[in-house]
Structure formats: structure tokens, C-alpha cells
Design a protein around this motif. Structure first.
Motif, PDB file in Angstrom:
ATOM      1  N   SER A  46      29.388 -16.391 -53.188  1.00  0.00           N
ATOM      2  CA  SER A  46      28.192 -15.884 -53.863  1.00  0.00           C
ATOM      3  C   SER A  46      28.539 -15.528 -55.295  1.00  0.00           C
ATOM      4  O   SER A  46      29.707 -15.341 -55.643  1.00  0.00           O
ATOM      5  CB  SER A  46      27.638 -14.653 -53.134  1.00  0.00           C
ATOM      6  N   SER A  86      19.464 -17.409 -51.182  1.00  0.00           N
ATOM      7  CA  SER A  86      19.572 -16.967 -52.567  1.00  0.00           C
ATOM      8  C   SER A  86      18.322 -16.195 -52.993  1.00  0.00           C
ATOM      9  O   SER A  86      17.241 -16.394 -52.448  1.00  0.00           O
ATOM     10  CB  SER A  86      19.781 -18.174 -53.482  1.00  0.00           C
ATOM     11  N   LEU A 104      23.032 -15.724 -55.906  1.00  0.00           N
ATOM     12  CA  LEU A 104      23.070 -17.108 -55.473  1.00  0.00           C
ATOM     13  C   LEU A 104      24.161 -17.305 -54.431  1.00  0.00           C
ATOM     14  O   LEU A 104      25.283 -16.846 -54.628  1.00  0.00           O
ATOM     15  CB  LEU A 104      23.327 -18.012 -56.678  1.00  0.00           C
TER      16      LEU A 104
END
Length: 171
Positions: A46, A86, A104
């Protein structure tokens, strides 16, 4: 876009006084709503993209799918982006001294995650900004050797240092 930013760097936009953006908290991480079947055999990671307004007026910003491109490995292959997990910034007014953050989730072969490039093209007040690039990686340890050493090793060391410093100040 002459040189990439290191993950953790702030990048200011000259055309929008006081507005700046950064890619940070690049880390191996499982998505909160479970893995996508299409990411089978890949390693999840992430990252966060924070937009901050240090100016005197508010800006309407957009940071949605298609405005973030993640490339991995020495060949710059596209990472798998998990759009379902996300969180984007979709039409948000960032007032002075405020921030908005997108999270994300992406995945790729574990061997390729030591080199990750993230390109952002922010939309401000229905106007596209220039694309900006951040470089970093996951699982890098101080003193480890990398292909194409020299500049890359220094960038990774700086990235790790800046990430550690940023994390201390964001508690």
C-alpha cells in the motif's frame, strides 16, 4: 519532470500557490477487504498520496483511478491496482491548512517490489497538473546491494530516512 522525488518528499505546484503533494508510507500490506482473485500469487503493498493546502484559498481536487500509475521492477512493469480496496479523493475541497489522503493498494511479484515508481497527475479545479514521479521500494535494508547501485542505493537510503522521519512526526 526532470528527476523523480523520493517516496516521502513533498512536491509543490507553482501554478496553485500553497498546494503540495507527496507519496508516502510505501509498505507491504494486505488489503482490508480481502485479496482480489486476480492478484493470486502476488505480494500486496500500500501507499498513501497526501495533498496539503498551505495556501490562502481552498482548492477542489480529484485524485481518482487513472491519475495514479504504479510501475515496479527494473523493467517498469505495471503493478496490479486493487481498485476495490483503494480509497481515492473524488471532488474534495481542501481548505487552507488541511489535507486529504488517498490510500492505494497494489500488488506485484515480490522480487520486483524493491523498485517502485509512482506517477501522480492531480486535477485541481478541473485543470490537470503536470505529472510528478516518486521512486522508492519495499524491503530495502541499509547496506544492501542493488543492481545499478550508486544513485539507486543513495535514493533508497534517503527514502528510508525520510520515511522514518515522516512517520515519527505524524503520530
Amino acid at each position: 519532470m526532470c528527476e523523480p522525488n523520493v517516496v516521502g518528499d513533498w512536491q509543490e505546484y507553482d501554478e496553485h500557490a500553497g498546494l503540495r503533494v507527496r507519496v508516502h508510507r510505501l509498505e507491504q500490506n494486505e488489503p482490508p477487504r480481502g485479496r482480489d482473485d486476480a492478484a493470486e500469487g502476488l505480494t500486496y503493498f500500500s501507499l498513501r498520496v497526501t495533498v496539503e493546502n498551505r495556501g490562502e484559498r481552498h482548492y477542489g481536487i480529484h485524485l481518482e483511478d487513472g491519475q495514479i500509475d504504479v510501475r515496479i521492477g527494473s523493467e517498469g512493469e505495471s503493478a496490479f491496482i486493487d481498485w476495490r480496496n483503494s480509497q481515492f479523493i473524488e471532488g474534495f475541497d481542501v481548505y487552507p491548512l488541511r489535507r486529504a489522503t488517498a490510500v492505494l493498494y497494489a500488488a506485484g511479484p515480490e522480487a520486483s517490489l524493491s523498485q517502485i515508481d509512482v506517477q501522480i497527475q492531480l486535477r485541481v479545479e478541473e485543470e490537470w497538473t503536470e505529472r510528478r514521479l516518486w521512486a522508492g521500494g519495499i524491503g530495502l535494508h541499509e547496506g544492501s546491494a542493488h543492481a545499478g547501485a550508486g544513485r539507486e542505493c543513495l535514493a533508497h537510503q534517503v527514502s528510508n530516512f525520510l520515511r522514518d522521519q515522516a512517520e515519527e512526526g505524524t503520530a
